[in-house]
Design a protein around this motif. Sequence first.
Motif, short mmCIF file in Angstrom:
data_model
loop_
_atom_site.label_atom_id
_atom_site.label_comp_id
_atom_site.label_asym_id
_atom_site.label_seq_id
_atom_site.Cartn_x
_atom_site.Cartn_y
_atom_site.Cartn_z
N LEU A 165 0.83 -1.20 0.00
CA LEU A 165 0.00 0.00 0.00
C LEU A 165 0.87 1.26 0.00
CD1 LEU A 165 -2.75 1.34 0.15
CD2 LEU A 165 -2.66 1.12 2.67
N SER A 166 1.97 1.24 0.76
CA SER A 166 2.87 2.41 0.77
C SER A 166 3.48 2.64 -0.60
CB SER A 166 3.96 2.21 1.83
OG SER A 166 4.88 1.21 1.43
N ALA A 167 3.80 1.55 -1.31
CA ALA A 167 4.36 1.70 -2.65
C ALA A 167 3.33 2.29 -3.61
CB ALA A 167 4.85 0.34 -3.16
N VAL A 168 2.09 1.83 -3.47
CA VAL A 168 1.02 2.37 -4.32
C VAL A 168 0.85 3.87 -4.06
CG1 VAL A 168 -1.46 2.34 -4.77
CG2 VAL A 168 -0.20 0.19 -4.56
N ILE A 169 0.84 4.24 -2.77
CA ILE A 169 0.72 5.67 -2.43
C ILE A 169 1.88 6.45 -2.99
CG2 ILE A 169 0.66 7.32 -0.53
CD1 ILE A 169 -0.76 5.21 1.14
N ALA A 170 3.10 5.86 -2.98
CA ALA A 170 4.27 6.53 -3.54
C ALA A 170 4.09 6.80 -5.03
CB ALA A 170 5.51 5.69 -3.30
N PHE A 171 3.55 5.81 -5.76
CA PHE A 171 3.31 6.00 -7.20
C PHE A 171 2.25 7.07 -7.43
CE2 PHE A 171 5.77 2.21 -7.74
CZ PHE A 171 6.26 2.29 -9.03
N VAL A 172 1.19 7.05 -6.62
CA VAL A 172 0.14 8.07 -6.76
C VAL A 172 0.73 9.46 -6.48
CG1 VAL A 172 -2.02 8.94 -5.82
CG2 VAL A 172 -1.73 6.48 -6.23
N ALA A 173 1.53 9.56 -5.41
CA ALA A 173 2.14 10.84 -5.07
C ALA A 173 3.08 11.32 -6.18
CB ALA A 173 2.90 10.72 -3.74
N ALA A 174 3.85 10.39 -6.75
CA ALA A 174 4.79 10.76 -7.81
C ALA A 174 4.07 11.26 -9.04
CB ALA A 174 5.67 9.56 -8.16
N TYR A 175 3.03 10.55 -9.46
CA TYR A 175 2.27 10.97 -10.65
C TYR A 175 1.55 12.30 -10.38
CZ TYR A 175 3.18 6.66 -13.18
OH TYR A 175 3.80 5.63 -13.85
N ALA A 176 1.04 12.47 -9.16
CA ALA A 176 0.38 13.73 -8.82
C ALA A 176 1.38 14.89 -8.86
CB ALA A 176 -0.26 13.62 -7.44
N ALA A 177 2.59 14.62 -8.32
CA ALA A 177 3.62 15.66 -8.32
C ALA A 177 3.98 16.09 -9.73
CB ALA A 177 4.86 15.17 -7.58
N LEU A 178 4.19 15.11 -10.62
CA LEU A 178 4.55 15.45 -12.00
C LEU A 178 3.40 16.10 -12.75
CD1 LEU A 178 6.77 12.49 -13.25
CD2 LEU A 178 7.45 14.78 -12.58
N PHE A 179 2.19 15.64 -12.47
CA PHE A 179 1.03 16.24 -13.13
C PHE A 179 0.92 17.72 -12.76
CE2 PHE A 179 -3.46 17.46 -13.10
CZ PHE A 179 -3.78 17.23 -14.44
N LEU A 180 1.05 18.00 -11.46
CA LEU A 180 1.00 19.39 -11.01
C LEU A 180 2.19 20.18 -11.54
CD1 LEU A 180 -0.17 18.78 -7.34
CD2 LEU A 180 -1.53 19.67 -9.23
N PHE A 181 3.34 19.54 -11.63
CA PHE A 181 4.54 20.18 -12.20
C PHE A 181 4.25 20.66 -13.62
CE2 PHE A 181 8.11 19.20 -15.08
CZ PHE A 181 8.98 20.21 -14.71
N LEU A 182 3.60 19.81 -14.42
CA LEU A 182 3.29 20.17 -15.80
C LEU A 182 2.21 21.24 -15.87
CD1 LEU A 182 3.28 16.61 -17.43
CD2 LEU A 182 5.09 18.31 -17.47
N GLN A 183 1.27 21.22 -14.93
CA GLN A 183 0.19 22.18 -14.94
C GLN A 183 0.66 23.58 -14.56
OE1 GLN A 183 -3.16 21.76 -15.85
NE2 GLN A 183 -2.32 19.85 -16.68
N PHE A 184 1.58 23.66 -13.59
CA PHE A 184 1.95 24.95 -13.03
C PHE A 184 3.26 25.51 -13.58
CE2 PHE A 184 -1.09 23.47 -9.90
CZ PHE A 184 -1.81 24.62 -9.66
N ARG A 185 3.93 24.80 -14.47
CA ARG A 185 5.21 25.32 -14.96
C ARG A 185 5.01 26.52 -15.89
NH1 ARG A 185 7.42 20.62 -19.05
NH2 ARG A 185 5.77 20.70 -20.61
N SER A 186 3.79 26.67 -16.42
CA SER A 186 3.52 27.83 -17.28
C SER A 186 2.93 29.00 -16.51
CB SER A 186 2.57 27.44 -18.42
OG SER A 186 1.33 27.00 -17.89
N ARG A 187 2.86 28.87 -15.17
CA ARG A 187 2.34 29.95 -14.34
C ARG A 187 3.46 30.44 -13.42
NH1 ARG A 187 -3.54 27.52 -12.45
NH2 ARG A 187 -4.18 26.73 -14.50
N PRO A 188 4.15 31.50 -13.81
CA PRO A 188 5.31 31.94 -13.05
C PRO A 188 4.97 32.58 -11.71
CG PRO A 188 4.88 33.45 -14.84
CD PRO A 188 3.93 32.30 -15.03
N THR A 189 3.75 33.03 -11.52
CA THR A 189 3.40 33.71 -10.28
C THR A 189 2.68 32.77 -9.34
OG1 THR A 189 1.33 34.47 -11.27
CG2 THR A 189 3.23 35.93 -11.44
N SER A 190 2.80 33.08 -8.05
CA SER A 190 2.14 32.24 -7.05
C SER A 190 0.65 32.48 -7.09
CB SER A 190 2.69 32.57 -5.66
OG SER A 190 2.43 33.93 -5.34
#
Length: 676
Positions: free
Chosen positions: A146-171
Motif C-alpha cells: 500500500l505504501s508503494a502504491v501511495i508513492a506512485f500516486v504521489a509521484a504521478y500527482a507531483a509530476l502532473f502538477l509540475f506540468l500544470q503549473f510550470r507555465s504559471r510563473p506567479t504564485s
Amino acid sequence: MNIVEGSYNVWIVALSILIAILASYSALSIAAKISQSSGRTRFIWLCAGAVVMGNGVWSMHFVGMLAFHLHATVSYDIGLTLLSMGASVISSFIAFRITMPKETKGVHLAIGGFFMAVGIVSMHYIGMEAMMMPMELTYDPVLWALSAVIAFVAAYAALFLFLQFRSRPTSSLWKWLSAVAMGIAICGMHYTGMKAAIFHGDAHMAMDHGTSHVNGFLLLGVSLTIFIMLFVSWGAMFFDRHVLERMAYRDTITGLPNRNEMNRFFDTYAGKESMSVLFLDLDQFKAINDTLGHHVGDLLVQQVGHRLQRFAGGDLEVFRIGGDEFLIIGKCCDQKQAEELAARLLQEIKQVYHIDGHELYVTGSIGISTGSIQEADRSILLKTADTAMYKAKGLGKNQYCVYTDEMGVQEVRKMELEKDLQRALEHNEFYMEYQPKWNVKTNQLYGFEALIRWHHPRLGIVPPGEFIPIAEETGLIIPITRWTLEQACRECKAWQDRGMAQPVSVNLSVRMFQTDTLVEYLTSVLKKTELGPQYLELEITESMVIYDIQEIVRQLDIIRRMGVRVSMDDFGTGYSSIGLLDRIPIDALKLDRLFTHDLETPSKRAIVHAIVLMAENLKLDVIAEGVENQEHIAFLTELGCHVMQGYFYGRPMKDDKITEWLQGFAQEGLGRPKEG
C-alpha cells in the motif's frame, strides 16, 4: 522476541507535514523557471528543482523518523542515510528531465512518474535500513504494498502538477492548494510505510531504557538545515524575479517589457480567443538620432515609452522590442477595437516633446494584424503586423494600416525580388533607357538622363520604384549604381563616336558616398570608357543632407573639380535644403513633377518663380520634370525655366531608338521631336 510498539511526537509529525508542503511549493515555483529557460540556465533550474524536491521529500522522511519513538536507542548509518538522500534527488532529476519538453506526452508522464516513485520508495526503505538499533525489522506485506502504491500516486500527482503549473510563473491559491495535496500524499506514503514496519525486541528492553527522548540537537540541526535550504531557494526565486528577471525582461531605457518578455508572453499565453497585434514605429527617429545625437534619441524613446505605458493593463500589453519599435498586444481585441486603439496611440504619440531644450514633433506608423496564436504561428502575426506598418509608412506615415491578404502577396513579391536582385547583374537582366532633356530657349537638346530598367525573366518589366528601394535596403544599390555609371558612360561615348556629343546624367545613391570610394571609381570609369568628364552629370537627392553633409560636400567638391557636373534631383520634395544650397557644390536644380502638374494655381507658380530667381542668383540651372503638354511649357517659360524633361519631348528609350528619335526631330525641324 516480542513486537515493540512505537509512538509519535505530534508536533514533530506536524513539522514533517509542513516541510513536505513547503518543499512541494518551492518545487512547483521552480517548475515554471525550468520551462521558461533555455540552454545552461534551464539545466541550472532543473538541478535546483530536483534538489529542492528530492531534499524536501528526504527531509520530511528524516524528520518523520525523528518523530517516531521506539523507547530504545536508535542511531543512523551515515552512508545509507546519504544514499537515501541521493536516491530521492536523482529520481526527481530524471523525472523532471523526462517531462521537461513543452510538448509532453502521456508516455513521458508515465516514465517520469515511475522513476520518481521508485526513488521515493527507495529513499524511504533505504532510510529505514539506516536505522541502527538493538532489534530486528520486518514489514507487513500488505501495508508495504500500500505504501508503494501511495508513492506512485504521489509521484504521478507531483509530476502532473509540475506540468500544470510550470507555465504559471506567479504564485496563486491553486499552487498552494496543490502543494498541500502533494505534501499530504508524500506524508501518507511515509507514515503508511512506517505502519508497515514491525520491530522485534526483548520485552524488558523498553523497560530498561524507559521513555526515550528526542535528540533535540539533532532535530534542531535538521530543521534549521531544511529551512535554510527552503529560504535559499526562495531567495534565489526572489532575486531571479525581482533582479535578474527585470534585467533580462525589462527594457533599461523605458522600463517596458522587452523582446524577451514578449517571447515569454507568447510562450505562456493559453488563450484561444482572437488577439490584435499593433506594430508601432516612430517616423522621424533616424533623422533625430543623426542630427541631435543618440542621447536625445534615447530620451525621446523614454518619453514615448512612458506615454505608451498609460495604455498597458487589463487586456493590453506593451513591449519595446528594439530601437524605435514598440509592440502593443490586445487580448480579446477585434479589428474595430484595434483600429480605435491605434487612433488613440497616434494621437498620443504626436503630442510635442520637450527634450534638452528641443521642441520635437514626432509621429508614428502602426501596422495591425488580428488573429489567434492557436490558428496561426506567432511569427505570422508579428510579420503581418510589420508588413502593415511599412505599408502605413509608404502611405505617408502618421497613420495605421490593417494587414490584408493583398499585402501578403506584395510581401511575397518583395521577398522574391530581393532574392532575384542578387543574380540580376550576373545574368544581364538590367538594361538602360534614356530620357531627353530639352532647352526651349535655344531649342536644342540639353542631354539625356540615364534610367535603369529590370527585365525579370518571369515577372517581366519590374518598375524602378519597386526594386530601387529594395536595393537601397539590402545594399545592392552600390553594385547596381556602379553598373549603371559604367554602362551610361560607355553608351554616351558611343553617341560621340556616332557624331552626337550629348551629356548623360546618372542618379546616385547616398550609399555611394558612404563607401568613400566614389571619386576613385568615377576616375576609373571615365578612364576606362574614355569619356570626357564634362559629358557626365551626377544627380543627388535632397534627403542626402540629413547624413554627413560635410563629407558629402567634400566629395562633391572633388567631383566638380574633375569636371563632372552635379544636379539636385526632386528639389522641393525631400528634407528642405534651401539653407544649405550655398554650401552644396551643385550646378543645377531639378524641379519635381508635382510642381509641373499644378502650375495652373497662382500659389504654385509663385513658388516655382521664387525657386527660379533663387537659382539664378546662385548661378544654377533649373530643369523641370514631368512636362507633358504645351501649357506646361508656356507656364514654365513665362516663369523663367527653360530646360525641360518629360513625355512631351520623349519617353525613356533604349540606345538604339535615340537615333530614330533624332531623325524624327530633323524631319520636323524646329518643334517637338517625334518619339522613337
